[in-house]
Every structure is written in structure tokens, then in C-alpha cells.
Scaffold this motif. Structure first.
Motif: not given
Length: 67
Positions: A20-23, A25-31
Motif C-alpha cells: 500500500n505504500t506504493d499506492i 505515494a502515487r495517489l499523493r503525487a497525483l493529488y
């Protein structure tokens, strides 16, 4: 298994979040990227027209209430 992959998996195991760490991090970057985008001019114009229409409606209703 490569050393880098082993280190990455060890870090993931240490943080307690696993895959879930990767998910996250990617969601934070997209947001963050979406937050940095500006509001399109067309949307701002539309919102301004809506505000004007609402003000006109309130003025119209205030005139009726006084009658």
C-alpha cells in the motif's frame, strides 16, 4: 533477486504498510499534480455567470417580498 529489490522490500516491511505504500505515494503525487493545475478560464467564467444569476434571483425575490 537483486540487492536493490531486496532493500526495497526490506524498507516496505519496516514501514508496516507493505504494498500500500506504493499506492499511497502515487495517489499523493497525483493529488499534488492536480492541485497545482490552475482553474480553466471557461470554468471561472461559468461560475461568474452563476453568481450573477443567483444575485439577480435574490434581487427579484427581495422585490416580491416587499410587495
Amino acid at each position: 533477486m537483486t540487492q536493490q529489490r531486496m532493500r526495497t522490500q526490506a524498507v516496505r516491511a519496516d514501514d508496516g504498510l507493505g504494498p500500500n505504500t506504493d499506492i499511497g505515494a502515487r495517489l499523493r503525487a497525483l493529488y499534488g499534480a492536480v492541485q497545482d493545475e490552475g482553474v480553466p478560464d471557461q470554468l471561472l467564467d461559468l461560475l461568474e455567470k452563476l453568481d450573477s444569476a443567483e444575485q439577480a434571483q435574490k434581487t427579484k425575490n427581495a422585490g416580491r417580498d416587499g410587495e
